[in-house]
Design a protein around this motif. Structure first.
Motif, PDB file in Angstrom:
ATOM      1  N   PRO A   1       0.789  -1.240   0.000  1.00  0.00           N
ATOM      2  CA  PRO A   1       0.000   0.000   0.000  1.00  0.00           C
ATOM      3  C   PRO A   1       0.816   1.283   0.000  1.00  0.00           C
ATOM      4  CG  PRO A   1      -0.918  -1.594   1.544  1.00  0.00           C
ATOM      5  CD  PRO A   1       0.399  -2.140   1.104  1.00  0.00           C
ATOM      6  N   ASP A   2       2.063   1.208   0.469  1.00  0.00           N
ATOM      7  CA  ASP A   2       2.891   2.412   0.534  1.00  0.00           C
ATOM      8  C   ASP A   2       3.821   2.566  -0.669  1.00  0.00           C
ATOM      9  OD1 ASP A   2       1.778   3.036   3.009  1.00  0.00           O
ATOM     10  OD2 ASP A   2       3.278   1.856   4.094  1.00  0.00           O
ATOM     11  N   ALA A   3       3.712   1.689  -1.641  1.00  0.00           N
ATOM     12  CA  ALA A   3       4.576   1.772  -2.824  1.00  0.00           C
ATOM     13  C   ALA A   3       4.279   3.049  -3.605  1.00  0.00           C
ATOM     14  CB  ALA A   3       4.364   0.556  -3.715  1.00  0.00           C
ATOM     15  N   PRO A   4       5.260   3.582  -4.316  1.00  0.00           N
ATOM     16  CA  PRO A   4       4.990   4.745  -5.179  1.00  0.00           C
ATOM     17  C   PRO A   4       3.853   4.431  -6.142  1.00  0.00           C
ATOM     18  CG  PRO A   4       7.351   4.340  -5.025  1.00  0.00           C
ATOM     19  CD  PRO A   4       6.682   3.169  -4.364  1.00  0.00           C
ATOM     20  N   LEU A   5       3.016   5.417  -6.391  1.00  0.00           N
ATOM     21  CA  LEU A   5       1.864   5.196  -7.267  1.00  0.00           C
ATOM     22  C   LEU A   5       2.287   4.754  -8.670  1.00  0.00           C
ATOM     23  CD1 LEU A   5      -0.438   8.179  -6.250  1.00  0.00           C
ATOM     24  CD2 LEU A   5      -0.646   5.787  -5.573  1.00  0.00           C
ATOM     25  N   ALA A   6       3.395   5.275  -9.153  1.00  0.00           N
ATOM     26  CA  ALA A   6       3.871   4.895 -10.481  1.00  0.00           C
ATOM     27  C   ALA A   6       4.234   3.411 -10.542  1.00  0.00           C
ATOM     28  CB  ALA A   6       5.068   5.746 -10.878  1.00  0.00           C
ATOM     29  N   LEU A   7       4.753   2.868  -9.440  1.00  0.00           N
ATOM     30  CA  LEU A   7       5.083   1.449  -9.379  1.00  0.00           C
ATOM     31  C   LEU A   7       3.807   0.609  -9.395  1.00  0.00           C
ATOM     32  CD1 LEU A   7       6.948  -0.957  -9.038  1.00  0.00           C
ATOM     33  CD2 LEU A   7       7.197  -0.362  -6.621  1.00  0.00           C
ATOM     34  N   THR A   8       2.806   1.013  -8.624  1.00  0.00           N
ATOM     35  CA  THR A   8       1.522   0.307  -8.646  1.00  0.00           C
ATOM     36  C   THR A   8       0.902   0.349 -10.036  1.00  0.00           C
ATOM     37  OG1 THR A   8       1.133   0.879  -6.316  1.00  0.00           O
ATOM     38  CG2 THR A   8      -0.768   0.158  -7.586  1.00  0.00           C
ATOM     39  N   LEU A   9       0.978   1.497 -10.699  1.00  0.00           N
ATOM     40  CA  LEU A   9       0.430   1.614 -12.046  1.00  0.00           C
ATOM     41  C   LEU A   9       1.151   0.682 -13.013  1.00  0.00           C
ATOM     42  CD1 LEU A   9      -1.417   2.969 -14.125  1.00  0.00           C
ATOM     43  CD2 LEU A   9       0.306   4.773 -14.365  1.00  0.00           C
ATOM     44  N   ARG A  10       2.466   0.639 -12.928  1.00  0.00           N
ATOM     45  CA  ARG A  10       3.239  -0.245 -13.801  1.00  0.00           C
ATOM     46  C   ARG A  10       2.800  -1.698 -13.636  1.00  0.00           C
ATOM     47  NH1 ARG A  10       9.176  -1.301 -11.958  1.00  0.00           N
ATOM     48  NH2 ARG A  10       8.153  -3.100 -11.003  1.00  0.00           N
ATOM     49  N   GLU A  11       2.691  -2.134 -12.383  1.00  0.00           N
ATOM     50  CA  GLU A  11       2.325  -3.523 -12.128  1.00  0.00           C
ATOM     51  C   GLU A  11       0.868  -3.802 -12.482  1.00  0.00           C
ATOM     52  OE1 GLU A  11       4.586  -6.048 -11.057  1.00  0.00           O
ATOM     53  OE2 GLU A  11       5.854  -4.431 -11.808  1.00  0.00           O
ATOM     54  N   THR A  12       0.009  -2.806 -12.327  1.00  0.00           N
ATOM     55  CA  THR A  12      -1.397  -2.968 -12.728  1.00  0.00           C
ATOM     56  C   THR A  12      -1.506  -3.201 -14.221  1.00  0.00           C
ATOM     57  OG1 THR A  12      -2.182  -1.566 -10.907  1.00  0.00           O
ATOM     58  CG2 THR A  12      -3.655  -1.837 -12.787  1.00  0.00           C
ATOM     59  N   LEU A  13      -0.793  -2.399 -15.000  1.00  0.00           N
ATOM     60  CA  LEU A  13      -0.841  -2.537 -16.460  1.00  0.00           C
ATOM     61  C   LEU A  13      -0.255  -3.875 -16.909  1.00  0.00           C
ATOM     62  CD1 LEU A  13       0.172   1.089 -17.478  1.00  0.00           C
ATOM     63  CD2 LEU A  13      -2.122   0.081 -17.476  1.00  0.00           C
ATOM     64  N   LEU A  14       0.817  -4.297 -16.263  1.00  0.00           N
ATOM     65  CA  LEU A  14       1.403  -5.596 -16.594  1.00  0.00           C
ATOM     66  C   LEU A  14       0.438  -6.729 -16.257  1.00  0.00           C
ATOM     67  CD1 LEU A  14       5.054  -4.963 -15.377  1.00  0.00           C
ATOM     68  CD2 LEU A  14       4.352  -5.388 -17.732  1.00  0.00           C
ATOM     69  N   GLY A  15      -0.239  -6.611 -15.112  1.00  0.00           N
ATOM     70  CA  GLY A  15      -1.202  -7.635 -14.719  1.00  0.00           C
ATOM     71  C   GLY A  15      -2.381  -7.727 -15.658  1.00  0.00           C
ATOM     72  N   LEU A  16      -2.841  -6.582 -16.140  1.00  0.00           N
ATOM     73  CA  LEU A  16      -3.961  -6.563 -17.080  1.00  0.00           C
ATOM     74  C   LEU A  16      -3.567  -7.137 -18.432  1.00  0.00           C
ATOM     75  CD1 LEU A  16      -5.347  -3.016 -16.252  1.00  0.00           C
ATOM     76  CD2 LEU A  16      -6.604  -5.159 -15.929  1.00  0.00           C
ATOM     77  N   ALA A  17      -2.310  -6.961 -18.815  1.00  0.00           N
ATOM     78  CA  ALA A  17      -1.879  -7.315 -20.167  1.00  0.00           C
ATOM     79  C   ALA A  17      -1.702  -8.812 -20.382  1.00  0.00           C
ATOM     80  CB  ALA A  17      -0.565  -6.605 -20.502  1.00  0.00           C
ATOM     81  N   VAL A  18      -1.473  -9.579 -19.299  1.00  0.00           N
ATOM     82  CA  VAL A  18      -1.047 -10.970 -19.492  1.00  0.00           C
ATOM     83  C   VAL A  18      -2.187 -11.977 -19.480  1.00  0.00           C
ATOM     84  CG1 VAL A  18       1.243 -10.512 -18.588  1.00  0.00           C
ATOM     85  CG2 VAL A  18      -0.540 -11.288 -17.023  1.00  0.00           C
ATOM     86  N   GLY A  19      -3.377 -11.563 -19.099  1.00  0.00           N
ATOM     87  CA  GLY A  19      -4.528 -12.458 -19.154  1.00  0.00           C
ATOM     88  C   GLY A  19      -4.349 -13.716 -18.333  1.00  0.00           C
ATOM     89  N   GLU A  20      -4.576 -14.878 -18.967  1.00  0.00           N
ATOM     90  CA  GLU A  20      -4.543 -16.157 -18.259  1.00  0.00           C
ATOM     91  C   GLU A  20      -3.136 -16.573 -17.844  1.00  0.00           C
ATOM     92  OE1 GLU A  20      -7.015 -18.031 -17.156  1.00  0.00           O
ATOM     93  OE2 GLU A  20      -8.503 -16.595 -17.919  1.00  0.00           O
ATOM     94  N   ALA A  21      -2.113 -15.916 -18.381  1.00  0.00           N
ATOM     95  CA  ALA A  21      -0.751 -16.259 -17.973  1.00  0.00           C
ATOM     96  C   ALA A  21      -0.542 -16.026 -16.478  1.00  0.00           C
ATOM     97  CB  ALA A  21       0.259 -15.443 -18.775  1.00  0.00           C
ATOM     98  N   TYR A  22      -1.261 -15.070 -15.917  1.00  0.00           N
ATOM     99  CA  TYR A  22      -1.139 -14.726 -14.493  1.00  0.00           C
ATOM    100  C   TYR A  22      -1.583 -15.899 -13.611  1.00  0.00           C
ATOM    101  CZ  TYR A  22      -1.744 -11.479 -10.444  1.00  0.00           C
ATOM    102  OH  TYR A  22      -1.691 -10.832  -9.235  1.00  0.00           O
ATOM    103  N   PRO A  23      -2.835 -16.363 -13.692  1.00  0.00           N
ATOM    104  CA  PRO A  23      -3.217 -17.507 -12.868  1.00  0.00           C
ATOM    105  C   PRO A  23      -2.478 -18.788 -13.242  1.00  0.00           C
ATOM    106  CG  PRO A  23      -4.985 -16.922 -14.383  1.00  0.00           C
ATOM    107  CD  PRO A  23      -3.994 -15.819 -14.440  1.00  0.00           C
ATOM    108  N   ASP A  24      -2.125 -18.954 -14.513  1.00  0.00           N
ATOM    109  CA  ASP A  24      -1.381 -20.153 -14.917  1.00  0.00           C
ATOM    110  C   ASP A  24      -0.025 -20.217 -14.221  1.00  0.00           C
ATOM    111  OD1 ASP A  24      -3.416 -20.997 -16.552  1.00  0.00           O
ATOM    112  OD2 ASP A  24      -2.450 -20.391 -18.435  1.00  0.00           O
ATOM    113  N   ALA A  25       0.643 -19.075 -14.080  1.00  0.00           N
ATOM    114  CA  ALA A  25       1.946 -19.044 -13.416  1.00  0.00           C
ATOM    115  C   ALA A  25       1.815 -19.409 -11.947  1.00  0.00           C
ATOM    116  CB  ALA A  25       2.580 -17.662 -13.566  1.00  0.00           C
TER     117      ALA A  25
END
Length: 265
Positions: free
Chosen positions: A162-186
């Motif tokens: 929760p205390d991470a820089p907002l830009a870091l959270t945004l980066r990881e949010t976009l990466l999470g959205l982009a990978v689709g089923e690869a996320y739960p598969d991993a």
């Protein structure tokens, strides 16, 4: 200077970042899910004078093509081994964080002659409780016309730190959205890996560490207890994004450990 490139492997291309000089000892950096090699840019700035740094995007993440076979840690490690072979790397130091730690252990288990020493941040020696919780942590959010799935992924990433820089959270949010089923598969692949058995079988020097706020911190002592040639460290205050936010401290630990490990060999 961090440079980027692509490498041909079976079934597609692997995207990677590199820094340092090819005349240095190679250090392979394996990222967590659903991130990418971008999570290592800060650490690469710290270590660039000491190693030839190679940070591939795991197949299906970042800008790498997905696997051409069912997802498993074995398949991820096979892709990384093909990457090393394509770059004509016979031996390397290896560091992995979270999912990257799983892939690193699989690589060292399957190709012990190729891994000189291993460092693991948040080793994935999962308890039964964590195995039950983990699938929910990567469950996809159905697309919605009002965009609420975007906020849901943001909140998931924000909850990790929760205390991470907002830009870091945004980066990881976009990466999470982009990978689709690869996320739960991993995450499923991590759960299915016999991580403890593989860790116990390793004969190379291994450093395990975690931040005291890392969700895998509670498994650190158990992982250390399985090591034949082991060391352990704790990064005070670090959590999920330790490699981004504690790069200087982690870099110092890695340099000291790998120096000892190489002298021992």
């Amino acid at each position: 200077m961090i440079r980027r490139g692509y490498c041909d492997i079976d079934g597609g291309q692997l995207h990677y970042r590199q820094a340092g000089s090819r005349d240095k000892l190679p250090l392979l950096l394996l990222h967590q899910s659903p991130s990418s090699s971008v999570m290592y840019e800060a650490l690469m700035q710290v270590l660039g004078d000491d190693y030839w740094l190679l940070a591939p995007d795991t197949p299906g993440f970042g800008q790498s093509d997905p696997l051409s076979e069912p997802v498993s840690i074995v398949a991820y490690a096979r892709a990384i081994q093909q990457f090393l072979d394509a770059l004509e790397i016979e031996q390397a130091l290896v560091f992995g964080h979270h999912t990257g730690a799983s892939v690193a252990v699989q690589l060292a288990h399957d190709h012990p002659q190729q891994v000189v020493a291993l460092a693991l941040s948040g080793p994935t020696l999962l308890s039964d409780a964590l195995k039950n919780i983990l699938p929910e942590k990567a469950k996809p959010f159905p697309l919605s016309a009002d965009g609420s799935h975007l906020l849901s992924m943001w909140q998931r990433m924000r909850d990790k730190e929760p205390d991470a820089p907002l830009a870091l959270t945004l980066r990881e949010t976009l990466l999470g959205l982009a990978v689709g089923e690869a996320y739960p598969d991993a995450y499923r692949a991590v759960i299915e890996q016999p991580f403890g058995e593989q860790l116990q079988a390793l004969t190379c020097p291994v450093l395990v560490f975690a931040g005291d706020g890392d969700p895998l911190y509670g498994q650190l002592d158990a992982a250390y207890g399985l090591l034949a040639k082991g060391e352990k460290q704790v990064i005070q205050g670090a959590r999920t994004y330790a490699c981004d936010l504690y790069a200087n401290e982690i870099g110092a630990h890695l340099k000291a450990f790998f120096s000892r490990a190489c002298k021992g060999n």
